[in-house]
Design a protein around this motif. Structure first.
Motif: not given
Ligand SMILES: Nc1ncnc2c1ncn2[C@@H]1O[C@H](COP(=O)(O)OP(=O)(O)OP(=O)(O)O)[C@@H](O)[C@H]1O
Length: 437
Positions: A20-24, A27-29, A55-57, A122-125
């Motif tokens: 699970v890719a979570v930026s925090g 959407d991803s939370a 999480t990618v920093d 991925l948390g794309h909506t």
């Molecule tokens: N730095 C990251 N680390 C891990 N996963 C990421 C990161 N940035 C984006 N993603 C993944 O890609 C998806 C879409 O990225 P996007 O940049 O649209 O989201 P975001 O604004 O960073 O955060 P979110 O979608 O969680 O609100 C994220 O929902 C998440 O699943």
């Protein structure tokens, strides 16, 4: 219910390991929590599902390390393993957002491979989808661009899943608030310097009937058109395309009768296949190529040469694109050249000190002299000499050859093998099946 969306996105059988890719962000939370709920409900799907978050920093904002740590704490609270990947290789050139996105996918693909994970969620909506369609409309995109993101897509050895692609961001935030879960607000999400932020604002006004729902429907419609086109291209390619020593050869008569968009795609993917590039040429360059072919003109594009004759169009590697390649052999006497040709030394022959380079003009002239000599000898012995390679001069000079200094040792694709073999390591079948992916 949100959990139902997750369930249906993972049908028919959910993978047993999901990254699970979570930026925090919200959407991803929400994705992490929903996937966790789903994974815990073993009675519903009948198997154990192991989640691992990442999480990618990117290190582009001072808070990024702290945010990645906060995601780790969120995952830990759920009992989900979490890794932080650091992006440290940006050289400061190019579009920062684009470079960061590409690096993120690369890092995540390597991470997945190292954990035996074949699916990353991925948390794309729906909001992300609509913004993407709007931005692409602004760039005059075609069917592929307007089909935007798909709920499931292959990326190398991993499948990307987007279980929330039909869910509105507001619904996810409401869900998180109801559960008392906090998320991180990235300040760049409000910075109008970014095209996505401007698209989000335009969508908020609802002017000219633009809405998230309407634009998501456009994406769905275009995805269906793209699928239909893919099938037509696949069938047309099967009927009119063949391969010859790594060249793509298209039968001109059948090709001429195809709809322009189908012939454009057949050529586009042929250029991608021959060059091995991740992407094909852009629209305007493809337009010029189609025009050149209509006039029967030779053209160079994307590291390839495209040569029409009376009956066929032949696409092969351009000499300029491979002239700088120069490499040695491994201890077993093998080397991969231009990402597609594997050269093998004859059994028992050492490849020590030998180099693999393009044949070039001088090499081809030498091959022709050798052939002429061999033909004379064969005729004198009452034998029929083997046929000369029928590929064009320009294709032959761009083929791999084995050299000792400036002396040619072997050129298997130019009829001067001397016991060496050249094996094509790029599957021709992938050219056809690529239309269906
Ligand atoms: N730095 C990251 N680390 C891990 N996963 C990421 C990161 N940035 C984006 N993603 C993944 O890609 C998806 C879409 O990225 P996007 O940049 O649209 O989201 P975001 O604004 O960073 O955060 P979110 O979608 O969680 O609100 C994220 O929902 C998440 O699943």
């Amino acid at each position: 219910m949100l959990i139902e969306r997750v369930r249906s996105a993972l049908q028919p059988r959910p993978p047993s390991r999901i990254g699970v890719a979570v930026s925090g962000g919200s959407d991803s939370a929400a994705l992490l929590h929903l996937l966790h709920d789903f994974a815990c409900d073993e009675t519903a799907h009948g198997r154990h599902i192991a989640l691992r978050a990442v999480t990618v920093d990117h290190g582009l904002r001072p808070e990024s390390a702290q945010e990645a740590k906060a995601v780790g704490e969120m995952a830990e609270a759920l009992g989900v393993a979490h890794d932080i990947l650091k992006w440290t290789t940006w050289d400061g050139t190019g579009n920062m957002q684009d470079c960061a996105r590409r690096a993120r996918y690369r890092l995540m693909a390597d991470w997945a491979a190292s954990h035996d994970i074949h699916h990353i969620a991925l948390g794309h909506t729906a909001d992300d989808q609509a913004e993407t369609v709007l931005m692409r409309l602004g760039r005059a995109a075609g069917v592929d661009g307007l089909a935007a993101m798909s709920p499931r897509r292959r990326m190398g050895g991993v499948t990307l899943l987007r279980p929330l692609l039909t869910v509105r961001r507001a619904a996810l935030r409401k869900h998180l608030q109801a559960r008392g879960i906090a998320w991180i607000d990235d300040p760049s999400n409000d910075n109008p310097a970014y095209e996505r932020v401007r698209a989000r604002r335009a969508l908020r006004t609802g002017e000219a009937g633009l809405s998230v729902e309407a634009l998501c429907t456009v994406a769905q419609n275009m995805a269906m058109v793209r699928e239909a086109l893919g099938w037509q291209c696949f069938t047309a390619a099967r009927n009119h395309v063949r391969f010859d020593a790594g060249d793509v050869v298209i039968a001109r008569q059948g090709f001429r009768a195809l709809p322009v968009e189908v012939s454009r795609r057949i050529l586009h993917d042929a250029l991608r296949w021959v060059s091995g590039a991740e992407y094909g040429p852009r629209g305007p360059a493809m337009g010029l190529l189609l025009e050149a072919l209509r006039g029967g003109t030779v053209m160079t594009l994307h590291g390839c040469q495209i040569v029409p004759n009376g009956t066929e169009i032949r696409i092969f590697r351009e000499f300029q694109a491979v002239r700088a390649l120069d490499q040695g052999f491994d201890p077993s006497g093998q080397a991969l050249w231009d990402g597609r040709w594997q050269l093998n030394a004859p059994q028992g022959v050492s490849a020590d000190g030998l180099r693999l380079r393009a044949l070039g003009e001088a090499g081809l002239a030498y091959c022709r002299r050798c052939r002429a000599k061999a033909e004379t000898q064969a005729r004198a012995a009452g034998q029929v000499p083997p046929p000369a390679p029928a590929r064009p001069h320009a294709a032959l000079i761009a083929s791999p050859a084995v050299w000792r200094g400036d002396a040619l040792v072997s050129a298997p694709l130019a009829g001067c093998a001397e016991g060496w073999t050249a094996e094509l390591r790029r599957e021709t079948e992938s050219y056809f099946t690529g239309f269906l992916e």
